[in-house]
Design a protein around this motif. Structure first.
Motif, PDB file in Angstrom:
ATOM      1  N   LEU A  51      19.951 -13.599   0.054  1.00  0.00           N
ATOM      2  CA  LEU A  51      18.815 -14.494   0.225  1.00  0.00           C
ATOM      3  C   LEU A  51      17.551 -13.655   0.332  1.00  0.00           C
ATOM      4  O   LEU A  51      17.605 -12.494   0.749  1.00  0.00           O
ATOM      5  CB  LEU A  51      18.971 -15.341   1.495  1.00  0.00           C
ATOM      6  CG  LEU A  51      20.206 -16.217   1.606  1.00  0.00           C
ATOM      7  CD1 LEU A  51      20.277 -16.856   2.981  1.00  0.00           C
ATOM      8  CD2 LEU A  51      20.198 -17.287   0.537  1.00  0.00           C
ATOM      9  N   ARG A  52      16.416 -14.245  -0.016  1.00  0.00           N
ATOM     10  CA  ARG A  52      15.132 -13.558   0.126  1.00  0.00           C
ATOM     11  C   ARG A  52      14.132 -14.513   0.769  1.00  0.00           C
ATOM     12  O   ARG A  52      13.947 -15.636   0.311  1.00  0.00           O
ATOM     13  CB  ARG A  52      14.608 -13.095  -1.218  1.00  0.00           C
ATOM     14  CG  ARG A  52      13.217 -12.445  -1.110  1.00  0.00           C
ATOM     15  CD  ARG A  52      12.784 -11.812  -2.405  1.00  0.00           C
ATOM     16  NE  ARG A  52      13.610 -10.632  -2.636  1.00  0.00           N
ATOM     17  CZ  ARG A  52      13.809 -10.107  -3.844  1.00  0.00           C
ATOM     18  NH1 ARG A  52      13.276 -10.654  -4.908  1.00  0.00           N
ATOM     19  NH2 ARG A  52      14.572  -9.032  -3.974  1.00  0.00           N
ATOM     20  N   ILE A  53      13.498 -14.032   1.838  1.00  0.00           N
ATOM     21  CA  ILE A  53      12.408 -14.761   2.483  1.00  0.00           C
ATOM     22  C   ILE A  53      11.121 -14.071   2.053  1.00  0.00           C
ATOM     23  O   ILE A  53      10.984 -12.855   2.214  1.00  0.00           O
ATOM     24  CB  ILE A  53      12.537 -14.727   4.016  1.00  0.00           C
ATOM     25  CG1 ILE A  53      13.851 -15.367   4.458  1.00  0.00           C
ATOM     26  CG2 ILE A  53      11.347 -15.431   4.663  1.00  0.00           C
ATOM     27  CD1 ILE A  53      14.153 -15.203   5.931  1.00  0.00           C
ATOM     28  N   THR A  54      10.192 -14.831   1.492  1.00  0.00           N
ATOM     29  CA  THR A  54       8.916 -14.280   1.033  1.00  0.00           C
ATOM     30  C   THR A  54       7.788 -14.978   1.771  1.00  0.00           C
ATOM     31  O   THR A  54       7.684 -16.199   1.734  1.00  0.00           O
ATOM     32  CB  THR A  54       8.748 -14.469  -0.490  1.00  0.00           C
ATOM     33  OG1 THR A  54       9.867 -13.888  -1.154  1.00  0.00           O
ATOM     34  CG2 THR A  54       7.479 -13.803  -0.983  1.00  0.00           C
ATOM     35  N   LEU A  55       6.961 -14.181   2.463  1.00  0.00           N
ATOM     36  CA  LEU A  55       5.815 -14.712   3.207  1.00  0.00           C
ATOM     37  C   LEU A  55       4.524 -14.285   2.526  1.00  0.00           C
ATOM     38  O   LEU A  55       4.396 -13.135   2.092  1.00  0.00           O
ATOM     39  CB  LEU A  55       5.804 -14.172   4.634  1.00  0.00           C
ATOM     40  CG  LEU A  55       6.836 -14.720   5.603  1.00  0.00           C
ATOM     41  CD1 LEU A  55       8.099 -13.924   5.535  1.00  0.00           C
ATOM     42  CD2 LEU A  55       6.281 -14.696   6.989  1.00  0.00           C
ATOM     43  N   ALA A  56       3.550 -15.198   2.467  1.00  0.00           N
ATOM     44  CA  ALA A  56       2.233 -14.901   1.917  1.00  0.00           C
ATOM     45  C   ALA A  56       1.392 -14.273   3.027  1.00  0.00           C
ATOM     46  O   ALA A  56       0.961 -14.959   3.949  1.00  0.00           O
ATOM     47  CB  ALA A  56       1.576 -16.168   1.395  1.00  0.00           C
ATOM     48  N   VAL A  57       1.193 -12.958   2.957  1.00  0.00           N
ATOM     49  CA  VAL A  57       0.488 -12.225   4.011  1.00  0.00           C
ATOM     50  C   VAL A  57      -0.697 -11.445   3.440  1.00  0.00           C
ATOM     51  O   VAL A  57      -0.908 -10.280   3.783  1.00  0.00           O
ATOM     52  CB  VAL A  57       1.455 -11.287   4.784  1.00  0.00           C
ATOM     53  CG1 VAL A  57       2.460 -12.079   5.582  1.00  0.00           C
ATOM     54  CG2 VAL A  57       2.161 -10.331   3.837  1.00  0.00           C
ATOM     55  N   ALA A  58      -1.475 -12.099   2.593  1.00  0.00           N
ATOM     56  CA  ALA A  58      -2.635 -11.447   1.992  1.00  0.00           C
ATOM     57  C   ALA A  58      -3.575 -10.945   3.088  1.00  0.00           C
ATOM     58  O   ALA A  58      -3.821 -11.632   4.073  1.00  0.00           O
ATOM     59  CB  ALA A  58      -3.372 -12.418   1.079  1.00  0.00           C
ATOM     60  N   GLY A  59      -4.056  -9.727   2.929  1.00  0.00           N
ATOM     61  CA  GLY A  59      -4.973  -9.141   3.904  1.00  0.00           C
ATOM     62  C   GLY A  59      -4.277  -8.301   4.960  1.00  0.00           C
ATOM     63  O   GLY A  59      -4.932  -7.588   5.708  1.00  0.00           O
ATOM     64  N   ARG A 116       4.291  -6.291  -1.328  1.00  0.00           N
ATOM     65  CA  ARG A 116       3.739  -6.046  -2.661  1.00  0.00           C
ATOM     66  C   ARG A 116       2.822  -7.203  -3.036  1.00  0.00           C
ATOM     67  O   ARG A 116       3.220  -8.368  -2.958  1.00  0.00           O
ATOM     68  CB  ARG A 116       4.879  -5.937  -3.674  1.00  0.00           C
ATOM     69  CG  ARG A 116       4.414  -5.645  -5.063  1.00  0.00           C
ATOM     70  CD  ARG A 116       5.593  -5.400  -5.977  1.00  0.00           C
ATOM     71  NE  ARG A 116       5.112  -5.184  -7.326  1.00  0.00           N
ATOM     72  CZ  ARG A 116       5.793  -5.489  -8.394  1.00  0.00           C
ATOM     73  NH1 ARG A 116       6.989  -6.001  -8.283  1.00  0.00           N
ATOM     74  NH2 ARG A 116       5.283  -5.276  -9.570  1.00  0.00           N
ATOM     75  N   ASN A 117       1.604  -6.905  -3.408  1.00  0.00           N
ATOM     76  CA  ASN A 117       0.625  -7.893  -3.865  1.00  0.00           C
ATOM     77  C   ASN A 117       0.409  -9.028  -2.860  1.00  0.00           C
ATOM     78  O   ASN A 117       0.293 -10.189  -3.228  1.00  0.00           O
ATOM     79  CB  ASN A 117       1.033  -8.487  -5.222  1.00  0.00           C
ATOM     80  CG  ASN A 117       1.052  -7.470  -6.332  1.00  0.00           C
ATOM     81  OD1 ASN A 117       0.325  -6.479  -6.295  1.00  0.00           O
ATOM     82  ND2 ASN A 117       1.897  -7.680  -7.319  1.00  0.00           N
ATOM     83  N   GLY A 118       0.368  -8.686  -1.583  1.00  0.00           N
ATOM     84  CA  GLY A 118       0.113  -9.681  -0.548  1.00  0.00           C
ATOM     85  C   GLY A 118       1.308 -10.536  -0.181  1.00  0.00           C
ATOM     86  O   GLY A 118       1.164 -11.508   0.559  1.00  0.00           O
TER      87      GLY A 118
END
Length: 142
Positions: A51-59, A116-118
């Motif tokens: 499984l993969r959990i991906t969070l949007a953490v831009a900045g 990677r890339n935010g």
């Protein structure tokens, strides 16, 4: 009057800690940062589930993020420092802290994390559990 919960069944022994964890997670979920959970395709037959959990953490940089496993919980924290030397004319992007908690099933393991890339991706694997059968001896007393 006491309230009945799904975990109050006499057939569910020892699940009281899970009930408390679910209550705590329901109270502390504000939706930030947004995330996805996806099942990864097995590259080789017989490979454990991934499984993969991906969070949007831009900045956030890698120094601002912390990924840890505490008992059966995956905890992801983000703390941005606010540089005081900048003078903003308008500030629409806040330096916001967050904490996301994911309850892991028994046997679930964190395979790694990548920024990677935010987007922060945390990979999990769930190996097939060993099937154990244990015979319990019955003692007889008269």
């Amino acid at each position: 009057m006491s309230r009945m919960t799904p975990f109050a069944s006499p057939l569910l022994l020892g699940f009281d800690t899970m009930e408390k964890t679910l209550e705590r997670l329901a109270k502390g979920n504000d939706g930030y940062p947004p995330y996805n959970i996806e099942r990864m395709r097995a590259e080789v037959a017989g490979e454990p589930e991934r499984l993969r959990i991906t969070l949007a953490v831009a900045g956030f940089s890698d120094e601002d993020l912390e990924v840890s496993v505490e008992e059966n919980q995956l905890v992801i924290r983000g703390r941005q420092s606010d540089p005081g030397e900048r003078q903003y004319l308008y500030r629409g992007i806040a330096a916001r802290q967050f904490q996301r908690i994911f309850v892991l099933a028994d046997g679930m393991q964190v395979d790694g994390a990548r920024l990677r890339n935010g987007l922060l991706s945390v990979d999990l694997i769930r190996p097939e559990p060993e099937r154990m059968v244990r015979k319990i001896n019955i003692s007889v007393s008269d």
